[in-house]
Design a protein around this motif. Structure first.
Motif, PDB file in Angstrom:
ATOM      1  N   SER B  69       0.833  -1.203   0.000  1.00  0.00           N
ATOM      2  CA  SER B  69       0.000   0.000   0.000  1.00  0.00           C
ATOM      3  C   SER B  69       0.873   1.260   0.000  1.00  0.00           C
ATOM      4  O   SER B  69       0.558   2.247  -0.671  1.00  0.00           O
ATOM      5  CB  SER B  69      -0.925  -0.064   1.221  1.00  0.00           C
ATOM      6  N   ARG B  70       1.989   1.231   0.754  1.00  0.00           N
ATOM      7  CA  ARG B  70       2.887   2.401   0.792  1.00  0.00           C
ATOM      8  C   ARG B  70       3.542   2.620  -0.567  1.00  0.00           C
ATOM      9  O   ARG B  70       3.708   3.749  -1.003  1.00  0.00           O
ATOM     10  CB  ARG B  70       3.957   2.218   1.879  1.00  0.00           C
ATOM     11  N   ILE B  71       3.893   1.497  -1.211  1.00  0.00           N
ATOM     12  CA  ILE B  71       4.512   1.605  -2.544  1.00  0.00           C
ATOM     13  C   ILE B  71       3.486   2.188  -3.527  1.00  0.00           C
ATOM     14  O   ILE B  71       3.797   3.086  -4.315  1.00  0.00           O
ATOM     15  CB  ILE B  71       4.997   0.219  -3.029  1.00  0.00           C
ATOM     16  N   ALA B  72       2.257   1.711  -3.435  1.00  0.00           N
ATOM     17  CA  ALA B  72       1.202   2.176  -4.343  1.00  0.00           C
ATOM     18  C   ALA B  72       0.936   3.664  -4.163  1.00  0.00           C
ATOM     19  O   ALA B  72       0.619   4.374  -5.116  1.00  0.00           O
ATOM     20  CB  ALA B  72      -0.072   1.380  -4.102  1.00  0.00           C
ATOM     21  N   ARG B  73       1.093   4.155  -2.924  1.00  0.00           N
ATOM     22  CA  ARG B  73       0.837   5.583  -2.653  1.00  0.00           C
ATOM     23  C   ARG B  73       2.089   6.431  -2.849  1.00  0.00           C
ATOM     24  O   ARG B  73       2.083   7.620  -2.570  1.00  0.00           O
ATOM     25  CB  ARG B  73       0.316   5.741  -1.226  1.00  0.00           C
ATOM     26  N   GLY B  74       3.184   5.761  -3.252  1.00  0.00           N
ATOM     27  CA  GLY B  74       4.429   6.487  -3.542  1.00  0.00           C
ATOM     28  C   GLY B  74       5.197   6.865  -2.297  1.00  0.00           C
ATOM     29  O   GLY B  74       6.151   7.642  -2.363  1.00  0.00           O
ATOM     30  N   ILE B  75       4.787   6.346  -1.121  1.00  0.00           N
ATOM     31  CA  ILE B  75       5.490   6.678   0.124  1.00  0.00           C
ATOM     32  C   ILE B  75       6.823   5.924   0.171  1.00  0.00           C
ATOM     33  O   ILE B  75       7.817   6.421   0.679  1.00  0.00           O
ATOM     34  CB  ILE B  75       4.615   6.317   1.350  1.00  0.00           C
ATOM     35  N   GLU B  76       6.808   4.734  -0.360  1.00  0.00           N
ATOM     36  CA  GLU B  76       8.003   3.902  -0.319  1.00  0.00           C
ATOM     37  C   GLU B  76       8.424   3.587  -1.754  1.00  0.00           C
ATOM     38  O   GLU B  76       7.571   3.312  -2.595  1.00  0.00           O
ATOM     39  CB  GLU B  76       7.667   2.589   0.415  1.00  0.00           C
ATOM     40  N   PRO B  77       9.720   3.614  -2.053  1.00  0.00           N
ATOM     41  CA  PRO B  77      10.139   3.302  -3.425  1.00  0.00           C
ATOM     42  C   PRO B  77       9.913   1.826  -3.740  1.00  0.00           C
ATOM     43  O   PRO B  77      10.032   0.971  -2.864  1.00  0.00           O
ATOM     44  CB  PRO B  77      11.635   3.631  -3.420  1.00  0.00           C
ATOM     45  N   GLU B  78       9.576   1.580  -4.984  1.00  0.00           N
ATOM     46  CA  GLU B  78       9.337   0.192  -5.384  1.00  0.00           C
ATOM     47  C   GLU B  78      10.668  -0.556  -5.403  1.00  0.00           C
ATOM     48  O   GLU B  78      11.654  -0.059  -5.959  1.00  0.00           O
ATOM     49  CB  GLU B  78       8.709   0.170  -6.778  1.00  0.00           C
ATOM     50  N   PRO B  79      10.718  -1.740  -4.784  1.00  0.00           N
ATOM     51  CA  PRO B  79      11.987  -2.465  -4.791  1.00  0.00           C
ATOM     52  C   PRO B  79      12.323  -2.965  -6.197  1.00  0.00           C
ATOM     53  O   PRO B  79      11.433  -3.185  -7.015  1.00  0.00           O
ATOM     54  CB  PRO B  79      11.717  -3.639  -3.849  1.00  0.00           C
ATOM     55  N   LEU B  80      13.604  -3.104  -6.433  1.00  0.00           N
ATOM     56  CA  LEU B  80      14.024  -3.609  -7.743  1.00  0.00           C
ATOM     57  C   LEU B  80      13.524  -5.043  -7.889  1.00  0.00           C
ATOM     58  O   LEU B  80      13.702  -5.867  -6.986  1.00  0.00           O
ATOM     59  CB  LEU B  80      15.555  -3.588  -7.846  1.00  0.00           C
ATOM     60  N   ALA B  81      12.859  -5.316  -8.999  1.00  0.00           N
ATOM     61  CA  ALA B  81      12.316  -6.658  -9.200  1.00  0.00           C
ATOM     62  C   ALA B  81      13.439  -7.589  -9.632  1.00  0.00           C
ATOM     63  O   ALA B  81      13.611  -7.894 -10.812  1.00  0.00           O
ATOM     64  CB  ALA B  81      11.210  -6.611 -10.240  1.00  0.00           C
ATOM     65  N   MET B  82      14.238  -7.919  -8.649  1.00  0.00           N
ATOM     66  CA  MET B  82      15.380  -8.759  -8.996  1.00  0.00           C
ATOM     67  C   MET B  82      15.370 -10.001  -8.111  1.00  0.00           C
ATOM     68  O   MET B  82      15.448  -9.906  -6.894  1.00  0.00           O
ATOM     69  CB  MET B  82      16.666  -7.977  -8.785  1.00  0.00           C
ATOM     70  N   ALA B  83      15.239 -11.125  -8.768  1.00  0.00           N
ATOM     71  CA  ALA B  83      15.211 -12.368  -8.004  1.00  0.00           C
ATOM     72  C   ALA B  83      16.603 -12.647  -7.438  1.00  0.00           C
ATOM     73  O   ALA B  83      17.610 -12.361  -8.076  1.00  0.00           O
ATOM     74  CB  ALA B  83      14.775 -13.505  -8.907  1.00  0.00           C
ATOM     75  N   ASP B  84      16.577 -13.157  -6.229  1.00  0.00           N
ATOM     76  CA  ASP B  84      17.830 -13.453  -5.555  1.00  0.00           C
ATOM     77  C   ASP B  84      18.154 -14.922  -5.801  1.00  0.00           C
ATOM     78  O   ASP B  84      17.331 -15.796  -5.537  1.00  0.00           O
ATOM     79  CB  ASP B  84      17.621 -13.173  -4.056  1.00  0.00           C
ATOM     80  N   GLU B  85      19.341 -15.172  -6.266  1.00  0.00           N
ATOM     81  CA  GLU B  85      19.705 -16.570  -6.564  1.00  0.00           C
ATOM     82  C   GLU B  85      19.716 -17.426  -5.310  1.00  0.00           C
ATOM     83  O   GLU B  85      19.537 -18.633  -5.368  1.00  0.00           O
ATOM     84  CB  GLU B  85      21.072 -16.615  -7.248  1.00  0.00           C
ATOM     85  N   ARG B  86      19.937 -16.756  -4.171  1.00  0.00           N
ATOM     86  CA  ARG B  86      19.978 -17.529  -2.923  1.00  0.00           C
ATOM     87  C   ARG B  86      18.579 -18.000  -2.519  1.00  0.00           C
ATOM     88  O   ARG B  86      18.424 -18.823  -1.642  1.00  0.00           O
ATOM     89  CB  ARG B  86      20.539 -16.677  -1.785  1.00  0.00           C
TER      90      ARG B  86
END
Lengths: 264, 170
Positions: B69-86
């Motif tokens: 919800s915070r990301i949708a409202r622009g309060i929090e930056p969207e995390p990089l959509a990067m899968a972690d190999e671990r």
């Protein structure tokens, strides 16, 4: 439409079977159906295979140690559990003590009640107290009581028993009973003496009570009578008071302090 | 003692679920830590939690919802959509390795609603009722989302096999 719904229902049923959500009876009937229809059996196997593949992908995280920050928080939460257990243990102890106190209080109360009952059946003046008195304890020297009491026969009450006044007693008590079984008890207490002792009266039946004072004396009437009748009696008793107590010099009109009627 | 061990087991499972959900170990650890912080705030020393597993998963779900919800409202930056190999350990066998990769990608491609239900039931072994409670949705919604998630996963896996065959032929 109906066919689609049925298809969906059957899909859900198969899923529930694959996830062990069905009761055993229903599960057996699904198994019988699966034996007849291999394509459905293949679907349920595929779902279980999906779950197994997910476990292969992610289960190794269960064996890796938690990061330090997570571990610290987990330990804090664990200690909260410990606290909770201690609080629970403390509560249990308090409950146990409370239960024990309640048990002892009840036990002692019961013993006291039985003792009180026995006291009323003892030979002597106390035994003559009428059935209207559930418990009456003159704190001092009740054995020396002599039967005295004003005559209330004009009101339909006959004297049954009485105790005091005599030296060392707190006051006097007289018991009356009417022909129709109503009872009446009169107390006359010298507050100067009573202040150093204890006079307790308990009554099981609903009663009317009238308490009044006159001069230095305090009087009480308890019985199966209306408040009007108690008031009339109290006024009559004022004249008879000298026979009950060491007569005070000044006597005037009765001055009711408290009136509690059984109807209220 | 037993209760503490159980709690530790639940926290490990919570982390596994968070990793599968986010497909990123660092994000998952943040999520789990925030969940535990909230649990510490919510649970009074004399409180009674009947089912710790369901309780922790429910908090994690709420934390995740708040983040989204915070990301949708622009309060929090969207995390990089990067899968972690671990995030996932792939089997050494080439064929199985490939299949697991496809599964991981297919799970990641599901919508959050479908992924949650699929992982809670398929990976965490929660009952339908528990999932309904954790996600705060009706039981029917759980069953419907599960059915849809499984179908989508099956289709995605079948499509990948088809693509592989096409690649092999061409």
């Amino acid at each position: 439409m109906t066919e689609k719904v049925l298809l969906r229902m059957s899909d859900w049923l198969l899923q529930a079977y694959a996830d062990d959500e069905l009761p055993s009876e229903q599960s057996s009937s699904v198994e019988r159906e699966l034996n007849r229809r291999p394509e459905l059996a293949a679907s349920t196997r595929a779902w279980r295979d999906q779950a197994a593949a997910l476990h292969r992908l992610y289960d190794h995280h269960l064996d890796t140690p938690l990061p330090a920050a997570t571990r610290q928080l987990a330990e804090k939460l664990s200690s909260r559990l410990k606290c909770r257990k201690e609080v629970r243990a403390r509560r249990w102890k308090v409950s146990a003590i409370a239960a024990m106190v309640a048990f002892l209080t009840f036990g002692l109360g019961l013993a006291g009640y039985q003792l009180g009952s026995r006291m009323q059946t003892l030979d002597g003046p106390a035994a003559t107290f009428g059935p209207g008195l559930a418990g009456l304890h003159l704190a001092a020297n009740s054995a020396t009581a002599t039967v005295i009491g004003p005559d209330l026969s004009a009101f339909g009450y006959e004297l049954v028993s009485a105790a005091g006044p005599s030296e060392g007693t707190l006051g006097a008590v007289a018991n009356y009973r009417s022909r129709d079984g109503a009872y009446l008890t009169l107390f006359a207490i010298d507050p100067q003496v009573a202040a150093s002792g204890r006079l307790a009266f308990t009554e099981k039946r609903p009663s009317s009570v009238l308490i009044w004072h006159d001069g230095d004396e305090l009087y009480g009437l308890v019985g199966d009578a209306s408040s009007e009748m108690l008031d009339r009696l109290s006024r009559a008793l004022n004249a008879a008071a000298p026979t009950l107590t060491a007569a005070p010099d000044a006597r005037g009109e009765a001055d009711p302090i408290v009136v509690v009627d059984k109807e209220t | 003692m037993r209760e503490r061990l159980e709690l530790e087991t639940h926290i490990h499972a919570l982390r596994r679920y968070a990793i599968a959900l986010t497909h990123n170990v660092a994000d998952a650890d943040d999520l789990v830590q925030e969940t535990l912080r909230r649990a510490l705030d919510y649970v009074a020393p004399d409180a009674h939690v009947k089912d710790w597993r369901a309780y922790l998963f429910k908090i994690l779900h709420n934390v995740r919802n708040d983040q989204v919800s915070r990301i949708a409202r622009g309060i929090e930056p969207e995390p990089l959509a990067m899968a972690d190999e671990r995030a996932c350990v792939l089997p050494p066998s080439q064929e199985l390795h490939h299949e697991c990769m496809r599964l991981a990608e297919a799970v990641d491609a599901l919508s959050a609603d479908h992924r949650e239900v699929l992982l809670l039931i398929g990976l965490e072994g929660c009952s339908y009722r528990e999932v309904a409670e954790i996600l705060d949705v009706p039981l029917g919604t759980v069953m419907s989302r599960l059915s849809r998630a499984r179908s989508m996963l099956r289709d995605a896996m079948a499509r990948d096999i088809g693509d592989d065959l096409t690649d092999a032929v061409s």
